[in-house]
Design an enzyme around this catalytic site. Structure first.
Site, PDB file in Angstrom:
ATOM      1  N   SER A 145      -2.722   5.190   2.222  1.00 12.79           N
ATOM      2  CA  SER A 145      -3.478   3.945   2.249  1.00 12.79           C
ATOM      3  C   SER A 145      -4.543   4.029   3.333  1.00 12.79           C
ATOM      4  CB  SER A 145      -2.537   2.763   2.536  1.00 12.79           C
ATOM      5  OG  SER A 145      -3.255   1.549   2.669  1.00 12.79           O
ATOM      6  N   TYR A 159       4.449  -1.124   7.487  1.00 13.74           N
ATOM      7  CA  TYR A 159       3.691  -0.525   6.380  1.00 13.74           C
ATOM      8  C   TYR A 159       2.670   0.464   6.905  1.00 13.74           C
ATOM      9  CZ  TYR A 159       0.687  -0.294   2.231  1.00 13.74           C
ATOM     10  OH  TYR A 159      -0.049   0.139   1.157  1.00 13.74           O
TER      11      TYR A 159
END
Length: 268
Positions: A145, A159
């Site tokens: 990401s 995350y």
């Protein structure tokens, strides 16, 4: 007639029941791959049936498995090889994101991200690489990401940590297996309209989650979120022989969202 870029390739795709995984599986079916769609949810079979309806010649099996469980991933990889032959491509897409202030984040939430986002990719790679080695090579595409490695938002500590770790794993595996013809690359996605993003929007703005999603698009130069199949196209390219000299790469796919220095300065 041009041969589809993934014709004859055998691919295992995790997190395939919905969202990005569904988009990746749909794109792989379009390009002729033989696919095992893996997900913790039994809904993965209904998703596979939808894709079979779009591409009647598609060869797809499904496996209900938890990526955090190595034995289950070994079983999914074996089922794939038994059905189609040695695995050529692993799409390590399964991932989770939960938001909480750092000082309030429970250990269980932290460990949930580590188990799925890090151990899940680790397990998928360990389960599939032996098949690639037996077949003379292959390709791994890991869903990292922009979060963690490039940018971050408050509440995303677990995350961001987990997704940044995947960049390091990508680079190490790329070096380790380069001389054995296994390429390893990672995508770095901004935002796509997926169930995970919709859940994050609810966590961010419970009273009006749609406004949270609209606000994401405001900060993207292309003024929209990605479609899952657009991410699928990147995964298809990186998994194909068209990317034969690309390994260890971090490919940002974010509509330009990490480019602006500010949202208030400039001529537009």
């Amino acid at each position: 007639m041009v041969q589809p870029k993934l014709e004859g390739k055998v691919a295992l795709i995790t997190g395939a029941a919905a969202g990005l995984g569904e988009g990746i599986a749909e794109t792989y079916a379009k390009y002729g791959a033989r696919i095992c769609m893996v997900d913790l949810s039994p809904d993965v079979e209904a998703t596979a049936e939808r894709i079979r309806g779009m591409y009647p010649d598609a060869r797809i099996i499904t496996a209900v498995a938890n990526v955090a469980d190595r034995a289950q991933m070994d079983e999914a990889a074996k089922a794939t090889a038994d059905a189609f032959g040695p695995i050529d491509i692993a799409c390590c897409n399964a991932g989770v994101c939960r938001l909480a202030p750092f000082e309030q984040m429970p250990d269980a939430m932290r460990d949930f991200h580590i188990d799925v986002n890090i151990k899940g990719v680790w397990n998928t790679c360990q389960a599939t690489i032996p098949y690639m080695l037996s077949n003379g090579g292959g390709a791994i595409v890991i869903a990292s990401s922009v979060t963690g490695d490039i940018v971050a938002d408050a509440g995303e500590a677990a995350y961001a940590m987990s997704k940044a770790a995947l960049v390091g794993l990508t680079k190490c595996l790329a070096v380790e297996y380069a001389d054995r013809n296994i390429r390893v690359n990672c995508s770095q996605l901004g935002y796509a309209r997926t169930p995970m993003v919709e859940k994050m929007a609810v966590e961010s703005n419970p009273d009006d989650p749609e406004s949270a999603i609209a606000d994401i698009a405001v900060g993207v130069p292309m003024k929209r979120l990605a479609r899952p199949t657009e991410v699928g196209e990147l995964f298809a390219f990186l998994g194909s022989d068209e990317a034969s000299y690309i390994t260890g790469a971090q490919v940002v796919i974010d509509g330009g969202s990490t480019l602006p220095e500010t949202m208030s300065i400039g001529t537009n």
